[in-house]
Design an enzyme around this catalytic site. Structure first.
Site, PDB file in Angstrom:
ATOM      1  N   ASP A 458       0.817  -1.221   0.000  1.00  0.00           N
ATOM      2  CA  ASP A 458       0.000   0.000   0.000  1.00  0.00           C
ATOM      3  C   ASP A 458       0.845   1.263   0.000  1.00  0.00           C
ATOM      4  O   ASP A 458       0.410   2.297  -0.495  1.00  0.00           O
ATOM      5  CB  ASP A 458      -1.040   0.006   1.127  1.00  0.00           C
ATOM      6  CG  ASP A 458      -0.473  -0.283   2.495  1.00  0.00           C
ATOM      7  OD1 ASP A 458       0.728  -0.569   2.604  1.00  0.00           O
ATOM      8  OD2 ASP A 458      -1.249  -0.235   3.464  1.00  0.00           O
TER       9      ASP A 458
HETATM   10  C1  LAN Z   1       3.702  -1.002  10.038  1.00  0.00           C
HETATM   11  C2  LAN Z   1       3.543   0.407   9.685  1.00  0.00           C
HETATM   12  C3  LAN Z   1       2.833   0.676   8.424  1.00  0.00           C
HETATM   13  C4  LAN Z   1       1.880  -0.421   8.025  1.00  0.00           C
HETATM   14  C5  LAN Z   1       0.889  -0.005   6.927  1.00  0.00           C
HETATM   15  C6  LAN Z   1       1.546   0.564   5.686  1.00  0.00           C
HETATM   16  C7  LAN Z   1      -0.037   1.080   7.474  1.00  0.00           C
HETATM   17  C8  LAN Z   1       0.037  -1.218   6.570  1.00  0.00           C
HETATM   18  O1  LAN Z   1      -0.984  -0.862   5.681  1.00  0.00           O
HETATM   19  C9  LAN Z   1       0.895  -2.371   6.149  1.00  0.00           C
HETATM   20  C10 LAN Z   1       1.815  -2.799   7.281  1.00  0.00           C
HETATM   21  C11 LAN Z   1       2.729  -1.670   7.799  1.00  0.00           C
HETATM   22  C12 LAN Z   1       3.853  -1.489   6.815  1.00  0.00           C
HETATM   23  C13 LAN Z   1       3.359  -2.018   9.146  1.00  0.00           C
HETATM   24  C14 LAN Z   1       3.720  -3.413   9.491  1.00  0.00           C
HETATM   25  C15 LAN Z   1       4.176  -3.682  10.940  1.00  0.00           C
HETATM   26  C16 LAN Z   1       4.982  -2.540  11.540  1.00  0.00           C
HETATM   27  C17 LAN Z   1       6.248  -2.341  10.748  1.00  0.00           C
HETATM   28  C18 LAN Z   1       4.097  -1.282  11.457  1.00  0.00           C
HETATM   29  C19 LAN Z   1       2.787  -1.374  12.200  1.00  0.00           C
HETATM   30  C20 LAN Z   1       4.921  -0.292  12.228  1.00  0.00           C
HETATM   31  C21 LAN Z   1       5.541  -1.099  13.383  1.00  0.00           C
HETATM   32  C22 LAN Z   1       5.339  -2.594  13.041  1.00  0.00           C
HETATM   33  C23 LAN Z   1       6.536  -3.437  13.472  1.00  0.00           C
HETATM   34  C24 LAN Z   1       6.223  -4.905  13.337  1.00  0.00           C
HETATM   35  C25 LAN Z   1       6.889  -3.077  14.912  1.00  0.00           C
HETATM   36  C26 LAN Z   1       8.030  -3.823  15.486  1.00  0.00           C
HETATM   37  C27 LAN Z   1       7.527  -4.868  16.351  1.00  0.00           C
HETATM   38  C28 LAN Z   1       7.584  -6.161  16.065  1.00  0.00           C
HETATM   39  C29 LAN Z   1       6.537  -7.040  16.576  1.00  0.00           C
HETATM   40  C30 LAN Z   1       8.663  -6.773  15.256  1.00  0.00           C
END
Ligand code: LAN
Length: 729
Positions: A458
């Site tokens: 996305d």
């Molecule tokens: C995110 C941030 C953005 C998010 C969107 C783009 C909004 C979504 O549509 C797809 C998934 C994604 C890219 C995403 C995946 C997981 C993330 C990276 C996070 C929520 C930000 C933090 C999270 C990450 C896993 C945090 C670290 C913790 C762990 C459990 C490894």
């Protein structure tokens, strides 16, 4: 003054040591990297005055003027951007806090401690302040995220972090937190990721942790257990964790860690039966209990772990493979790594593998600050190295909705935004793409910065849409060639799943039953990728926007994708008409996307059962004041949970959804718009409300820029649909 949503975090005035001089902090940007610096000398301070965005993010007065009162939605949108544009950084992106999770600082601090790396003094002080501010007023503990109840995970780890940062065990905040920790049963009840960090520090025994075998990395990709088939975040966390586990990497015992061993438990350390703690997870923490089959597997692996290391050649081989995979991850992301968890772990691996004088170790130290964010409550660790691309592509689209992006005063802001989109598009595939199981990335946009470099479906789509919209605007430069737009389309076209939806970073590679082996008791649905309505809609809209610009390129592929996505969206609609949002809170967010998907193929309230049920669900959740508001419980419980106060962000999503669906009655939409307008401040800004985002069902994360992008977007859409009406007398 703390924003309202931070009410649960009281400033512990007597406890707070002398912190830093906020007027000395500066945000620097470099190729998308957002880093905070503390100016040590008066001369530096004079040479580099604080910018408006520095002050805003620090919670200092910005002195931006009051604006003429908005009486129409368009005026409100313009006022909103008149404020928000001052927060744009010189590189064209909007920087921002990306906090929320409360398990990130501890891993980093433990690594600072174990590697003997000094924490720079201003950072140390502000980290202390942040953690004190975030301790719950009632019990002094911390949860898994800022709004969550106190858990062992949050409390034990942040307690340790504060102790490493220099607070003594008799500090009132420590006494209070320790009491809570003991009431929860002590650190033996920490979930697996907590047990891991405590073991690394030497205040928990590895024997009390379920095995993390690095041997999985030797499996061929055709086997589901091969980590190459897992969700990328999951595999990249278990990669260094496996290395450190296999080595039983433990800091030498010091008087400090000796003392922690006494502080963290309700019984004497030496009397703890460690092998009985492996599956001991405090009830307050437990979100995803182990399956029976997982427990069985763990038992078997525990026997395997009894083999002596020096004659287990398989383990040696596995360690070599993890070292190689970690090297690729570090180098491909310029030592940022995919996120803050594996960042800290990979840094620790570089310490054990190469030593403190190594290039790898030093590079890691250098890029730590990319994750640190200074806010009004102190310094936190962000959930990624920022949300630069994501937030910037939203505001561009928000403005374009009502053509505000063409307003001459805003032109420079939009040129800058486009320049950032240009800089941030990923220009290459990761070297050894297949060897390290990476998705194609040439042409993609990442969530944060180009250096981080991970394709997200996305983000690619939003970047593509924003670019096309901006480049089609009169007088805008043409920075991104058709060829590069086609690269983005190529990436998107590799990402559709068999269920016709789109997942986050990659396609779904492993079977669903891998979830039975989820070892992280605090998260759900982390083992593999899943399709999401959000990612699916964005990808669909990205392709649709491109097709209007260039109807010929890969015409049939785009056509096929576009028509099939919808079947996915309809399949995941729940019986009550709602869609569950996986990446923000929650049902209002998913409704915005799903109803947009339907509308894009001509399915509206009037002619589509699915659209009608989606709208009726939203209407049934509207609050008496005209707004919508959800709490994070919606995500956790997977049932709509009303927020006691309606939220501008939820309201914006709901009204955008209704407008896309051509909901026949203007009244509920107008009332939502009026609520958004009524919350706008005199200078055009909106204030922070409840936390907006989520991941893995159980951990929340802040998207403070949403209160600007989606409010402005909703106001713009209203203007486009109903005309610029006078709504306020
Ligand atoms: C995110 C941030 C953005 C998010 C969107 C783009 C909004 C979504 O549509 C797809 C998934 C994604 C890219 C995403 C995946 C997981 C993330 C990276 C996070 C929520 C930000 C933090 C999270 C990450 C896993 C945090 C670290 C913790 C762990 C459990 C490894």
């Amino acid at each position: 003054v703390l924003p309202e949503s931070y009410a649960s975090a009281t400033l512990n005035a007597e406890a707070t040591p002398a912190f830093t001089d906020l007027s000395r902090w500066r945000l620097h940007v470099d190729q998308g990297a957002q880093t905070w610096h503390y100016l040590e000398t008066d001369q530096q301070v004079q040479q580099e005055p604080q910018t408006v965005y520095d002050k805003y993010h620090l919670g200092l007065a910005t002195d931006l003027p009051s604006l003429p009162r908005a009486t129409t939605p368009l005026e409100a949108a313009r006022n909103g951007f008149e404020f928000y544009r001052h927060l744009q950084t010189p590189e064209g992106f909007w920087a921002g806090e990306y906090g929320g999770p409360m398990f990130l600082i501890p891993g980093l601090m433990i690594t600072y401690y174990v590697t003997g790396t000094p924490v720079p003094e201003p950072m140390r002080l502000e980290l202390i302040r942040y953690l004190l501010n975030r301790a719950h007023a009632e019990d002094g503990g911390w949860g898994i995220h800022i709004e969550g109840i106190s858990t062992v995970f949050g409390t034990a780890l942040n307690y340790v972090a504060l102790r490493i940062l220099g607070l003594g065990p008799d500090h009132p905040a420590m006494v209070k937190a320790r009491n809570t920790l003991h009431q929860l049963g002590g650190a033996t009840g920490a979930p697996a990721w907590g047990k891991f960090w405590l073991s690394v520090l030497g205040v928990y025994e590895w024997e009390g942790m379920n095995p993390v075998p690095p041997e999985l990395w030797l499996l061929p990709k055709i086997l589901p257990f091969c980590p190459g088939n897992w969700w990328v975040h999951c595999r990249l966390v278990y990669l260094p964790m496996g290395y450190l586990y296999a080595k039983r990497a433990t800091a030498p015992l010091t008087t400090f860690t000796q003392s922690l061993r006494e502080e963290l438990y309700v019984q004497p350390y030496d009397s703890i039966h460690w092998d009985q703690q492996r599956n001991n997870v405090c009830e307050a923490d437990l979100y995803t209990p182990h399956t029976k089959i997982m427990d069985l597997l763990n038992k078997m692996l525990t026997y395997y772990e009894m083999l002596p290391l020096d004659w287990n050649w398989l383990r040696q081989k596995a360690l070599d493979e993890t070292v190689e995979q970690i090297r690729m991850e570090d180098e491909n992301s310029f030592y940022l790594d995919i996120g803050p968890v594996n960042k800290a772990m990979n840094w620790l691996v570089s310490f054990y593998q190469y030593g403190k004088d190594s290039h790898q170790f030093k590079q890691h130290v250098k890029r730590n600050i990319d994750f640190m964010w200074m806010g009004p409550e102190g310094m936190m660790m962000n959930g990624t190295n920022g949300s630069q691309l994501w937030d910037s592509s939203f505001i561009a689209q928000a403005l374009a909705e009502a053509s505000i992006h063409e307003v001459p005063e805003f032109r420079d802001n939009m040129v800058k935004t486009l320049e950032f989109l240009d800089m941030t598009q990923i220009k290459r595939n990761a070297p050894n793409q297949d060897r390290c199981y990476r998705q194609q990335s040439k042409g993609a946009w990442p969530f944060s910065t180009r250096d981080q470099g991970f394709t997200v479906s996305d983000c690619t789509a939003e970047g593509l849409k924003a670019t096309i919209i901006l480049q089609q605007t009169e007088g805008m430069p043409h920075l991104i060639s058709m060829e590069r737009l086609q690269d983005a389309v190529d990436v998107l076209l590799t990402m559709q799943n068999k269920d016709h939806g789109f997942a986050s970073y990659e396609t779904i590679r492993g079977p669903r039953w891998l979830e039975w082996f989820n070892p992280a008791e605090v998260f759900s649905d982390i083992m593999i990728e899943y399709s999401y309505p959000e990612c699916s809609t964005a990808s669909l809209m990205g392709l649709a926007t491109f097709r209007k610009l260039n109807p010929d390129y890969r015409r049939e592929d785009i056509e096929r994708t576009a028509t099939t996505v919808l079947s996915y969206i309809k399949n995941v609609q729940r019986p009550d008409g709602s869609w569950y949002g996986a990446w923000a809170i929650c049902f209002t967010y998913a409704a915005m996307f799903s109803l947009q998907s339907l509308a894009s193929v001509g399915e509206y309230y009037d002619n589509s059962d699915s659209s009608r049920r989606g709208c009726d669900f939203l209407i049934s959740k509207q609050e008496a004041d005209g707004g919508w508001g959800e709490t994070y419980k919606s995500c956790e419980d997977r049932e709509y949970c009303h927020n006691p106060k309606s939220q501008v962000v939820n309201t914006a999503w709901a009204v955008m959804a209704l407008m896309d669906a051509k909901y026949p009655d203007e009244e509920p939409i107008r009332r939502g718009i009026e609520l958004i307008m009524s919350r706008q401040q005199e200078n055009g800004e909106w204030l922070q409300e409840s936390i907006e985002g989520v991941f893995n069902k159980n951990c929340m994360i802040s998207y403070p820029n949403y209160k600007f992008s989606f409010t402005i977007w909703a106001l713009g859409k209203y203007t486009k649909v109903y005309g610029d009406k006078r709504l306020v007398e």
